[in-house]
Design a protein around this motif. Structure first.
Motif, PDB file in Angstrom:
ATOM      1  N   LYS A 190      50.267  35.799  38.474  1.00 28.38           N
ATOM      2  CA  LYS A 190      50.151  37.211  38.116  1.00 28.38           C
ATOM      3  C   LYS A 190      51.474  37.910  38.392  1.00 28.38           C
ATOM      4  CE  LYS A 190      45.152  37.749  38.787  1.00 28.38           C
ATOM      5  NZ  LYS A 190      44.869  38.065  37.377  1.00 28.38           N
ATOM      6  N   TRP A 241      53.304  41.619  38.965  1.00 26.03           N
ATOM      7  CA  TRP A 241      52.967  42.949  39.437  1.00 26.03           C
ATOM      8  C   TRP A 241      54.172  43.877  39.297  1.00 26.03           C
ATOM      9  CZ3 TRP A 241      47.855  42.940  41.029  1.00 26.03           C
ATOM     10  CH2 TRP A 241      47.314  41.688  41.361  1.00 26.03           C
ATOM     11  N   ASP A 242      53.916  45.108  38.857  1.00 16.74           N
ATOM     12  CA  ASP A 242      54.945  46.141  38.774  1.00 16.74           C
ATOM     13  C   ASP A 242      54.900  46.945  40.066  1.00 16.74           C
ATOM     14  OD1 ASP A 242      56.686  48.165  38.218  1.00 16.74           O
ATOM     15  OD2 ASP A 242      55.791  48.728  36.305  1.00 16.74           O
ATOM     16  N   LYS A 279      54.491  50.920  39.834  1.00 11.27           N
ATOM     17  CA  LYS A 279      53.169  51.489  39.569  1.00 11.27           C
ATOM     18  C   LYS A 279      52.053  50.744  40.306  1.00 11.27           C
ATOM     19  CE  LYS A 279      54.517  53.227  35.016  1.00 11.27           C
ATOM     20  NZ  LYS A 279      54.202  53.258  33.566  1.00 11.27           N
ATOM     21  N   LEU A 280      52.440  49.698  41.042  1.00 10.89           N
ATOM     22  CA  LEU A 280      51.480  48.910  41.837  1.00 10.89           C
ATOM     23  C   LEU A 280      50.312  48.418  40.989  1.00 10.89           C
ATOM     24  CD1 LEU A 280      51.362  51.040  45.131  1.00 10.89           C
ATOM     25  CD2 LEU A 280      52.807  49.077  44.599  1.00 10.89           C
ATOM     26  N   ARG A 281      50.650  47.766  39.890  1.00  9.74           N
ATOM     27  CA  ARG A 281      49.599  47.239  39.015  1.00  9.74           C
ATOM     28  C   ARG A 281      50.030  45.895  38.431  1.00  9.74           C
ATOM     29  NH1 ARG A 281      50.212  47.779  33.479  1.00  9.74           N
ATOM     30  NH2 ARG A 281      52.111  48.850  32.769  1.00  9.74           N
ATOM     31  N   ASN A 282      49.023  45.142  38.051  1.00  8.57           N
ATOM     32  CA  ASN A 282      49.244  43.857  37.391  1.00  8.57           C
ATOM     33  C   ASN A 282      49.471  44.095  35.894  1.00  8.57           C
ATOM     34  OD1 ASN A 282      47.095  41.353  36.134  1.00  8.57           O
ATOM     35  ND2 ASN A 282      49.192  40.992  36.757  1.00  8.57           N
ATOM     36  N   PHE A 283      50.617  43.636  35.381  1.00  7.46           N
ATOM     37  CA  PHE A 283      50.899  43.873  33.971  1.00  7.46           C
ATOM     38  C   PHE A 283      50.910  42.594  33.138  1.00  7.46           C
ATOM     39  CE2 PHE A 283      55.072  43.130  35.854  1.00  7.46           C
ATOM     40  CZ  PHE A 283      55.730  42.340  34.912  1.00  7.46           C
ATOM     41  N   PHE A 302      46.967  43.957  46.565  1.00  8.23           N
ATOM     42  CA  PHE A 302      46.705  43.526  45.194  1.00  8.23           C
ATOM     43  C   PHE A 302      45.577  42.494  45.221  1.00  8.23           C
ATOM     44  CE2 PHE A 302      51.500  44.245  44.532  1.00  8.23           C
ATOM     45  CZ  PHE A 302      51.285  45.590  44.251  1.00  8.23           C
TER      46      PHE A 302
END
Length: 524
Positions: free
Chosen positions: A421, A423-424, A427-431, A393
């Motif tokens: 930050k 992170w989900d 889905k390996l993303r910053n939400f 990330f």
């Protein structure tokens, strides 16, 4: 006629039979008692040799100076001059006495300081000697019999060490049995998490909004103030703090007493962790070492192992859910997987594609994923079984100072200079991103509570957010000011069921925030 000794008219005149000289009676008697001879001629003289003389009552004539006003004024002037000279001499003597007293007091104070410093050095030397005695094996035969490849200082014995290319140690690796143990633990915890419900005993939002400082406890030295790491043993309600003064302090919150002060590190204690089961405790330091402590029967903690596998500051410790293994992360760009019972480093992992040092680390609640933060703003996710980097990330600014997994297993919170930050992991993303402070104020700590209901952020103050889902808003429900006056809260952690919060800052005090009861104590 005048006394031959004083030259004055005698009040009780006596005369010597031998010399015929006239004396004042009291003067000649004292001289005879002291010397036994005539003060004028030097001949032997006794009290029987003096004869008293009887005279009529006379009035002493007035001195010539007192016969006129100018003479009397002169006498008064002489008396005044003598008085002033005497007073001046007394003042000089007083000034000299004061200087001598001040010098003596300064010497006494300096001597007390030297004695105090020598006593402190003596106590520290005794402590180090006691630790060294505990760390030295009782006998070489006992080590051979136990077939232990690890010495009591956590280092492998010199004859057992094996080195590969480049002089790197060859580690035994994580065996198949250990991987099976980790996998079974992961399966059990994952199954429990599917049925997971937030306990009804968790503090409510209304209660958190009413939290205030309950107590403040000066645990560390005033010479090097600053608490930089913190952990809580939920079952025993014991809080551990690591300070810039190189000490770790174990504090019993319920009694308000210090249970133990663990000394031995040469530099600040950067991270510390309780082992949930058993009586073990871990500390990491900027002196490149990790220490494994064990509580003795008398309540003190003895150092069982000193682990020296890193070559730079050790920044983080995280304990696996089995309570049998732990990981350390260091600025040398490696993280080590240890067996807790022996203190043996089973694997030392380095990312060949990235040589940045690690500044934070945490196990996923299920135990098969490890999260690390680097000094170059990168968050890495590792598969513990294969020690492979499976996700990365980017997006932070500055070193990743703290990392925390939510109990729900889906969310990861990371803190850096630019804020926090979320992170989900599915889905390996910053939400979501929080930037609660200005660009000059880093975020030092981020922490989910044990139920996954709340998130605490520490920087120039402490903020508590209500955990929501990916799409919903995460609301800040409480802000605690930094009461240390330093403007830098370094660590914050929720107590059991979020019933209180423990906060460390750059002063020497541990602060407890909670809900006060009617009698002023902390509600349990």
């Amino acid at each position: 006629m005048n006394c031959s000794i004083s030259g004055e008219v005698p009040e009780q005149p006596v005369v010597s039979k031998k010399s015929g000289l006239l004396y004042e009676k009291r003067l000649i008697e004292r001289h005879i008692s002291d010397f036994g001879k005539c003060p004028i001629t030097g001949e032997p003289l006794t009290l029987d040799d003096i004869v008293p003389i009887t005279t009529g009552k006379i009035v002493k004539p007035r001195p010539l100076q007192a016969a006129s006003i100018p003479g009397m004024l002169g006498m008064f002037q002489n008396e005044w001059d003598g008085l002033m000279l005497s007073n001046f001499a007394l003042e000089q003597q007083l000034h000299t006495a004061r200087q001598e007293l001040s010098h003596a007091l300064y010497q006494h104070d300096a001597a007390c300081r030297v004695i105090a410093r020598l006593k402190k050095e003596r106590d520290e030397a005794r402590s180090l000697l006691a630790q060294a005695d505990r760390q030295i094996p009782m006998s070489a035969s006992a080590v051979v019999t136990a077939n232990a490849p690890v010495m009591s200082n956590g280092k492998r014995a010199a004859e057992d060490e094996e080195f590969g290319p480049g002089g790197k140690r060859i580690r035994p690796g994580i065996s198949a049995s250990i991987i099976a143990e980790l996998t079974d633990c992961n399966a059990a915890l994952s199954q429990q998490r599917k049925k997971r419900q937030i306990p009804p005993t968790v503090a409510t939002i209304d209660a958190l909004e009413r939290y205030t400082q309950i107590s403040s406890h000066p645990l560390h030295k005033t010479s090097k103030p600053g608490i930089v790491s913190l952990d809580i043993h939920f079952e025993k309600d014991i809080i551990a703090t690591g300070g810039l003064d190189t000490n770790a302090v174990l504090f019993d919150r319920s009694s308000g007493q210090i249970l133990s002060t663990l000394s031995g590190h040469a530099k600040k204690v950067t991270s510390l962790k309780f082992v949930a089961r058993g009586d073990l405790f871990l500390t990491a330091s900027a002196d490149k070492t990790v220490r494994l402590w064990q509580e003795s029967d008398d309540g003190n903690h003895n150092c069982r192992h000193i682990l020296k596998d890193h070559t730079a500051e050790v920044q983080a410790i995280t304990v696996h859910a089995t309570n049998n293994y732990f990981v350390t992360a260091s600025l040398d760009g490696t993280w080590c997987f240890y067996e807790l019972s022996s203190g043996l480093c089973l694997s030392q992992v380095v990312d060949a594609s990235d040589s940045n040092g690690y500044t934070s680390a945490a196990f996923h609640p299920d135990g098969l994923i490890l999260g690390t933060g680097t000094s170059e703003a990168v968050v890495k996710i590792w598969d513990v079984k294969s020690q492979a980097n499976v996700a990365r990330f980017d997006g932070h600014v500055g070193a990743v100072t703290s990392i925390s997994f939510s109990e729900n297993g889906y969310f990861l919170a990371t803190a850096a200079h630019d804020g926090v930050k979320l992170w989900d992991l599915r889905k390996l993303r910053n939400f979501r991103t929080f930037a609660p402070y200005d660009s000059d104020t880093p975020t030092n700590s981020v922490e989910f509570d044990s139920s996954g209901s709340y998130l605490a952020i520490a920087g120039s103050d402490i903020r508590v957010y209500q955990v929501a889902n990916v799409k919903s808003e995460w609301n800040c429900i409480k802000t605690f000011p930094d009461l240390s006056g330093t403007g830098k809260a370094t660590c914050a952690k929720f107590g059991p069921d979020a019933k209180y919060m423990a906060v460390g800052s750059m002063d020497r005090n541990l602060r407890i925030f909670g809900l006060p009861s009617e009698d002023g104590s902390l509600e349990s």
